[in-house]
Structures are given as C-alpha cells and as structure tokens.
Design a protein around this motif. Structure first.
Motif, mmCIF file in Angstrom:
data_model
loop_
_atom_site.group_PDB
_atom_site.id
_atom_site.type_symbol
_atom_site.label_atom_id
_atom_site.label_comp_id
_atom_site.label_asym_id
_atom_site.label_seq_id
_atom_site.Cartn_x
_atom_site.Cartn_y
_atom_site.Cartn_z
ATOM 1 N N THR A 277 18.017 -3.910 -12.361
ATOM 2 C CA THR A 277 19.040 -4.465 -11.458
ATOM 3 C C THR A 277 18.384 -5.229 -10.313
ATOM 4 N N GLY A 278 17.304 -4.691 -9.752
ATOM 5 C CA GLY A 278 16.619 -5.386 -8.663
ATOM 6 C C GLY A 278 16.031 -6.712 -9.103
ATOM 7 N N THR B 97 -0.224 -3.897 -11.846
ATOM 8 C CA THR B 97 1.068 -4.554 -11.606
ATOM 9 C C THR B 97 1.029 -5.380 -10.328
ATOM 10 N N GLU B 98 0.442 -4.819 -9.278
ATOM 11 C CA GLU B 98 0.331 -5.557 -8.012
ATOM 12 C C GLU B 98 -0.497 -6.817 -8.190
ATOM 13 N N GLY B 99 -1.585 -6.730 -8.974
ATOM 14 C CA GLY B 99 -2.404 -7.908 -9.212
ATOM 15 C C GLY B 99 -1.643 -9.006 -9.939
ATOM 16 N N LYS B 100 -0.883 -8.636 -10.961
ATOM 17 C CA LYS B 100 -0.110 -9.625 -11.715
ATOM 18 C C LYS B 100 0.966 -10.267 -10.846
ATOM 19 N N GLN C 96 7.885 -8.284 -6.092
ATOM 20 C CA GLN C 96 6.698 -7.580 -5.599
ATOM 21 C C GLN C 96 7.091 -6.495 -4.606
ATOM 22 N N ASN C 97 8.028 -6.793 -3.727
ATOM 23 C CA ASN C 97 8.511 -5.799 -2.767
ATOM 24 C C ASN C 97 9.295 -4.696 -3.458
ATOM 25 N N LEU C 98 10.027 -5.056 -4.520
ATOM 26 C CA LEU C 98 10.811 -4.062 -5.260
ATOM 27 C C LEU C 98 9.903 -3.017 -5.896
ATOM 28 N N PHE C 99 8.812 -3.455 -6.504
ATOM 29 C CA PHE C 99 7.905 -2.523 -7.180
ATOM 30 C C PHE C 99 7.060 -1.720 -6.188
#
Length: 413
Positions: A106-107, A280-283, A340-343
């Motif tokens: 959803t995000g 994930t942050e790197g991608k 990025q902020n969502l994760f």
C-alpha cells in the motif's frame, strides 16, 4: 502466488480486449475510459508484482542463507524447548497473513500515484488535443489517481498497526516459552502445576490482547495491587534459589538449550535481517540518486532546447519527449525517496546490528557460566542473565516499533 499471477494475467487480458475494442470501434465511451483502464491495470500489476517479487526474494534469501542456518543447527543432544515440562508450542491461530507485505504494498502504491498523475497530465498537455476523447480520458485517469491517493491516506489510519501487533504478539509468545524454560519472571519459584496454570492464563490473555494490552505485556516487571512495580531482575536476586526444583544437571541442560535456541538463533536472525536491510537500502539509495541525476540531465537538456529556439511553431517529437521526462522525473525522484523512507532499512539495520552485538556479549557470558562449577549461585546467575537477554530483545522490539509505526501514510497532499 498462483492467485496473484492469474490476477495479473486476467487484468492484462481485460486491458488488451478493452484496447482492441477502443481501437476498432472508436466509440467515444471506450476511448475516454481507455486511460482509466490502463492506469487501473498499472496499479494492479504494481501491487501484485511487488508481492510476487517479495515472495521470490524471500525464497532466494532462504537459499543463499542456507549454509548460515545449517551452521546454527544445534547438536542432537541439546533438548528442544518444547521437550521440557510445561513448555508448549505457540497455539494454533488463524491463517498467517503477510501484514508487512500488505503495509509496504500500500505504501509503494501511494508513492507511485503522484508520479502517475503527473505523467497523465503531461501526456494530455504535450501529446494530445485538448478537446479529444483520449485527452479527456487522461484527465479522468489523473483525477482517479488523486482521489485514490486521498482516499487511501484518509481511510488508512494506523496502517502499520496490524503488522506491529502481529510481530509483537509473535515475539511475546516466543519469549513466554523461554521465561518458562528458565523459570523466571511470572514463573519464578513456582511448582510445575502452578507454572502450568500461570502459563495457560498468560497465553489466553496474550492471544486476545490488543495493542494496549501487548504494550503492558512487554514490561519485564510485575505490578502490585498498589500500583508499584517490581522488576523481574530484582526478584531473581531477592529470591535466590528459593523454591527451585531443578537439579544441577537439568539446569545445565536448560542453559545449553537457551544458548542455542534463544541467543544464537536470535543472533543469526538479526545478522541475516541486517544484511537484507543493508542491501535494500543500497538498492533504493542508488535508484534515488539515479533518478535525481536523470532529472538534472533532462532539465538541462530541456533548457538548452528552449534556449536554442528549435521547437519551431509547434513542439517537435524530441521536445515533447524531453518535456514529458522533465515533468515526470522529479515526481519519480520523490517516489524513490518515499519508498526509501517507507522501508526505513538503514535505521532497522543499525538496530539489528546493535542488538546482535549485545547478544554476542550475552552468549560469551553464558558460555563462561557453563564451564563454572554447578550450584545454586550458578542457577541464580543464569536466571539473571536470561532477564538481561530478554530485556535486550524487548528493547529491540521497542526500537523496531518506533521505526516502523506510522499514524498514517506519508503522501504529498
């Protein structure tokens, strides 16, 4: 997984049939509704595609981490937690639901909606006639996207709560097993019969607990009738070995079980989870930087094109495409930053790494206890260590909840 694949296939076939009917018949109603159908198809594919990709990525991580998980596998002579008296597996409940996947799907959809809305408006302005049916369809598609975004944000209050509640309840069920195993907390100094009664009462309350009750359950203390609280760590030292029925041999077995099935297993989980978050942050970081650089390059190219005066009396195909990119790339940058902020992968990875380091310290302490002479003092030290380990894991759970909890989805309204 098969259901989502068939949903994507069905939506694609329906869009293909709709497009063919609109092209062949040129009926105004079909032409006007074609962009709306296309954007709806994009949202369905995005939602199902993320969940499908999530399942595929989970399977891939399981294959990659198989060697690390096999290295953790306890020796056959170490008893499992459920092999001890009064220790039960987690009660059977409803069908498991991927609350984290639903929340993030959803995000992501909300992050994509503004970029799609700007693209629809730009296509209608740059490429289509203002009075044409197809242009009207793109305007209606933009309205649908914006209304969908506003509706989702307004109706999805506390969107992370199902995910937060699900994980907290699971962690507390797991913690209860090891509190009972070490006979600490509410089980300190109780006989097997008394511990079984307390266990049943606590598990029943935990199964039906809401967010507020779960927050109370996370405390490592008992509250008296007058409102005062006594920490479980204090109770261990005040009672000592009073009422402890376990022999030295059984205590050693419980220590080895706790070391492998609680400390080492949780340490492995945090190691793997931190690695996943860092990747994930790197991608996402590289995607956001690429989108920003592309937006800057297109903006410069558009400025040069306008300054050179090569647009002529009407916009050329090149200038129209550059205008579309110039309008669409900034929302794309915002979309990448929103995802990025969502994760929140960077903050989660830092929390996981810190917790793992604390667990490694607890593991070292317990290994030293295992080689010390058996006796009542070692039992008390073991139970004190168990409270410290559970306090470390509870603190990680509190940090995790602060990081992921949202009162509503972020959207640029």
């Amino acid at each position: 997984m098969s259901v989502r694949i068939w949903v994507v296939v069905g939506a694609s076939l329906a869009l293909s049939a709709w497009t063919a009917a609109a092209v062949l018949s040129r009926a105004p109603a079909l032409v006007v509704s074609l962009p709306v159908a296309g954007t709806s198809w994009l949202l369905v594919v995005l939602d199902c595609g993320y969940l499908l990709g999530r399942q595929w990525a989970h399977r891939r991580r399981r294959r990659v981490s198989r060697s690390r998980r096999e290295a953790w596998t306890p020796a056959p002579d170490i008893r499992r937690p459920i092999d001890y008296p009064n220790v039960l597996p987690r009660p059977a409940g409803d069908t498991p639901v991927d609350q984290q996947g639903r929340f993030r799907a959803t995000g992501i959809r909300l992050a994509v909606l503004p970029a799609l809305a700007v693209t629809c408006l730009t296509v209608q302005t740059v490429f289509l006639e203002h009075g044409g049916d197809l242009g009207l369809g793109f305007v209606l598609a933009e309205c649908l996207l914006l209304v969908s975004m506003v509706w989702t944000v307004w109706t999805s209050q506390e969107p992370s709560q199902p995910w937060v509640t699900s994980r907290i309840r699971a962690e507390l069920f797991r913690r209860e097993v090891f509190l009972l195993l070490a006979a600490v907390g509410p089980y300190l100094g109780r006989t097997d019969q008394e511990a079984g009664q307390v266990r049943d009462a606590r598990l029943s309350l935990l199964a039906a607990a809401g967010p507020a009750e779960l927050s109370t359950f996370t405390r490592l203390s008992d509250r008296a009738s007058d409102g005062t609280e006594r920490h479980w760590q204090d109770a261990v030292w005040l009672r000592g070995d009073d009422g402890v029925p376990a022999t030295d041999t059984e205590t050693t077995e419980r220590m080895r079980t706790y070391l492998d099935y609680r400390i080492k297993r949780q340490s492995l989980f945090f190691e793997l989870a931190a690695g996943t978050c860092e990747r994930t942050e790197g991608k996402l970081g590289r995607a956001a930087k690429a989108a920003v650089l592309a937006a800057v390059a297109v903006a410069v190219a558009y400025a040069v094109l306008l300054h050179s005066g090569r647009t002529g009396d009407g916009p050329s195909t090149t200038s129209a495409v550059i205008a579309l990119l110039a309008a669409g790339l900034p929302p794309l940058c915002n979309m990448a930053l929103a995802v990025q902020n969502l994760f929140a992968s960077q903050r989660l990875a830092a929390s996981y790494r810190e917790t793992r380091q604390e667990l490694l310290g607890h593991e070292h302490t317990l290994r030293r206890l295992l080689v010390e002479p058996a006796g009542a003092e070692r039992t008390v030290l073991f139970r004190s260590l168990v409270i410290r380990v559970e306090s470390t894991l509870t603190e990680e759970l509190r940090r995790w909840r602060i990081i992921v909890a949202k009162t509503e989805f972020d959207a640029g309204l």
